[in-house]
Design a protein around this motif. Structure first.
Motif, PDB file in Angstrom:
ATOM      1  N   PRO A  12      23.966  44.286  36.504  1.00 16.24           N
ATOM      2  CA  PRO A  12      22.984  45.195  35.890  1.00 16.24           C
ATOM      3  C   PRO A  12      21.977  45.760  36.885  1.00 16.24           C
ATOM      4  O   PRO A  12      21.670  46.960  36.843  1.00 16.24           O
ATOM      5  CB  PRO A  12      22.301  44.310  34.839  1.00 16.24           C
ATOM      6  CG  PRO A  12      23.323  43.293  34.484  1.00 16.24           C
ATOM      7  CD  PRO A  12      24.062  43.016  35.761  1.00 16.24           C
ATOM      8  N   LEU A  63      25.010  53.201  23.912  1.00 15.11           N
ATOM      9  CA  LEU A  63      25.265  51.883  23.327  1.00 15.11           C
ATOM     10  C   LEU A  63      25.555  51.954  21.837  1.00 15.11           C
ATOM     11  O   LEU A  63      25.819  50.939  21.200  1.00 15.11           O
ATOM     12  CB  LEU A  63      24.063  50.966  23.562  1.00 15.11           C
ATOM     13  CG  LEU A  63      23.808  50.565  25.011  1.00 15.11           C
ATOM     14  CD1 LEU A  63      22.465  49.856  25.137  1.00 15.11           C
ATOM     15  CD2 LEU A  63      24.933  49.678  25.543  1.00 15.11           C
ATOM     16  N   GLN A  97      25.980  41.177  27.281  1.00 14.13           N
ATOM     17  CA  GLN A  97      25.670  41.675  28.622  1.00 14.13           C
ATOM     18  C   GLN A  97      26.832  42.468  29.199  1.00 14.13           C
ATOM     19  O   GLN A  97      26.619  43.450  29.923  1.00 14.13           O
ATOM     20  CB  GLN A  97      25.318  40.510  29.544  1.00 14.13           C
ATOM     21  CG  GLN A  97      24.947  40.940  30.964  1.00 14.13           C
ATOM     22  CD  GLN A  97      24.429  39.781  31.792  1.00 14.13           C
ATOM     23  OE1 GLN A  97      23.778  38.879  31.283  1.00 14.13           O
ATOM     24  NE2 GLN A  97      24.725  39.801  33.082  1.00 14.13           N
ATOM     25  N   THR A 100      26.494  45.991  28.146  1.00 15.83           N
ATOM     26  CA  THR A 100      25.413  46.645  28.890  1.00 15.83           C
ATOM     27  C   THR A 100      25.873  47.001  30.299  1.00 15.83           C
ATOM     28  O   THR A 100      25.618  48.115  30.792  1.00 15.83           O
ATOM     29  CB  THR A 100      24.179  45.734  28.956  1.00 15.83           C
ATOM     30  OG1 THR A 100      23.746  45.424  27.627  1.00 15.83           O
ATOM     31  CG2 THR A 100      23.037  46.402  29.705  1.00 15.83           C
TER      32      THR A 100
END
Length: 501
Positions: A12, A63, A97, A100
């Motif tokens: 990330p 998202l 995660q 993401t």
């Protein structure tokens, strides 16, 4: 140069930094030693501050529908984050995660970042005016030359070690297991539920899948090169709970400890650190990924300005100054939380006292602000207005061109100067037109209530307020504005700065 910036690590922090740099037109190569993403998701959402960071770059739509919550905890003790009085202060839940990371990777690639997987860093040299990075990959060894190198390669960072960064702190004294398990009969257990001999947690993820965490006190942490086996985890679960779940199926497993380390500096010459490469800690309250992304939000625009030659001399150093303080508080609060929910019965009196204290709104607000990141305030100088150094509220503005939100204005990762009609201060900012967008307008509706009497704002590309004009009539101070523009955006073009096209 092979690229103006080389980033090591496609997690990330590295992917968000790559996107930030590409928004500024900086060429980027991201090298990642893994052939493909692991698909593992230690985090199952993100905090309100990361929600804001994504919002100001227009990433939330990538998202899909996001579900927010105001429920959280500090060391296993429940906190209602709505006490902060801000929307979605508890953050987003239900987004693994891995999702993401995939979104950030697609965004960075769409912007033109060169992401190279199966490439491992084996050496580096800071040459003073450039950095050389030795990399092994499918095509054999090669040397990449860049203006700057950023290590976003995790807690065991190769960049940090090769560049000689000090990484003091405490080693792990315990080991925790984490796994996503398919099993029909696991009882839901909330974080912080202590049992004789340790702590266990089980949270439903849907479709018979559970996220479990196991911490058995008195066991020495192992120096692992592979994830723990499901047999090892299910055996620890049975010792602590009496339930045999060995018949379940683990989608993936992981182990982590409570080590707490912080790099003494986030920058050494042309090499910088961000994310877990700069700080490791117990993952209490889901702060790790969020702090890492926010490191990159702070660094990206500053590094881009340094590459372009428009940054004031100390702008890049302000990355360390601002984010190292955040790292110190991150280690402090995660260590405190670990003591609360991982210790034995001897800690129960403190848990009881903390439970009583959390019932007081100022205490609850303080802890919620700390864990969510919403209380982060940078020292930007320029006065004592309550907005200075904080992230700008997502105001809806009334302008001649329409009613944009502040986050929409920040989508291009440029500075924003909001001025009321008739101030005349837009002439002060002419020399920064290549770096700062001037918007003439006023807050629409009740948005003005969020400004605390401010009539004008200078907002950095990371969304933090760098100057406030709070005078009445024509009292707005053009000298203070000029100082702030020079402090955060360098010399104006008419002062002799050669700005790249």
């Amino acid at each position: 140069m092979d690229a103006e910036v080389v980033i090591v690590g496609a997690g990330p922090a590295g992917l968000f930094l790559a996107g930030e740099l590409r928004l500024a037109g900086i060429s980027v190569i991201v090298v990642e030693k893994l052939h493909e993403p692991t698909g593992e998701s230690r985090g199952l959402g993100f905090t309100a501050r990361t929600l804001e960071v994504f919002g100001q770059r227009g990433l939330l739509s990538r998202l899909g529908e996001v579900e927010t919550t105001d429920l959280g905890h500090f060391g296993g003790l429940p906190i209602d984050f709505s006490v902060l009085g801000e929307p979605n202060s508890g953050g987003v839940k239900g987004i693994p995660q891995a999702v993401t990371e995939e979104m950030l990777g697609d965004w960075a690639a769409d912007l033109g970042a060169d992401i190279r997987r199966a490439h491992e860093v084996t050496g580096l040299r800071d040459l003073g005016d450039a950095v050389e990075v030795e990399v092994s990959g499918p095509m054999g060894p090669q040397v990449l030359r860049a203006a700057y190198l950023v290590g976003c390669d995790g807690g065991r960072s190769t960049v940090r070690k090769l560049a000689g960064f000090d990484f003091p702190g405490t080693a792990s004294t315990l080991e925790m297991f984490l796994a996503d398990v398919r099993h029909p009969d696991i009882r839901v257990r909330m974080i912080g539920e202590t049992v004789p001999g340790g702590m266990v947690m089980a949270g439903p993820l849907g479709d018979g899948l559970f996220r479990i965490i196991v911490c058995e006190r008195g066991t020495e942490p192992k120096a692992r090169t592979e994830p723990p086996s499901w047999e090892e985890i299910s055996s620890a679960w049975q010792r602590l709970t009496g339930q045999d779940i060995s018949g379940g199926t683990a989608l993936w497993t992981s182990a982590f400890g409570n080590a707490a380390r912080l790099a003494t500096e986030y920058r050494r010459g042309r090499v910088l650190l961000a994310g877990d490469a700069a700080h490791i800690h117990l993952p209490a309250g889901g702060q790790g990924m969020n702090t890492s992304i926010q490191d990159s939000a702070n660094l990206g625009w500053k590094l881009a300005a340094a590459v372009r030659g428009t940054a004031p001399d100390d702008l890049l150093d302000s990355y360390h100054e601002e984010r190292h303080r955040v790292g110190e508080r991150l280690l402090m609060n995660t260590q405190a939380q670990g003591l609360l929910f991982l210790s034995g019965s001897e800690m129960q009196p403190l848990r009881d006292v903390m439970t009583e204290l959390i019932a007081f709104e100022p205490v609850s607000r303080h802890l919620a602000g700390m864990v969510s990141g919403l209380s982060i305030r940078y020292d930007v100088g320029g006065g004592d207005h309550p907005l200075l150094g904080l992230r700008v509220p997502n105001l809806t503005l009334r302008t001649e061109q329409g009613e944009p939100t502040m986050f929409e204005l920040l989508a291009g990762a440029r500075g924003v100067l909001l001025l009321p009609p008739g101030s005349g201060l837009e002439t002060v900012a002419k020399g920064w037109a290549d770096r700062v967008d001037v918007v003439i307008g006023e807050p629409a509706g009740e948005s003005a209530d969020e400004l605390g009497g401010a009539r004008a704002l200078l907002v950095r590309p990371d969304g933090h307020v760098a100057w406030v004009g709070a005078g009445s009539g024509d009292d707005l101070n053009d000298t203070d504005l000029d100082v702030a523009l020079r402090r955060w955006f360098g010399l104006p073009v008419d002062a002799g700065v050669a700005v790249p096209a």
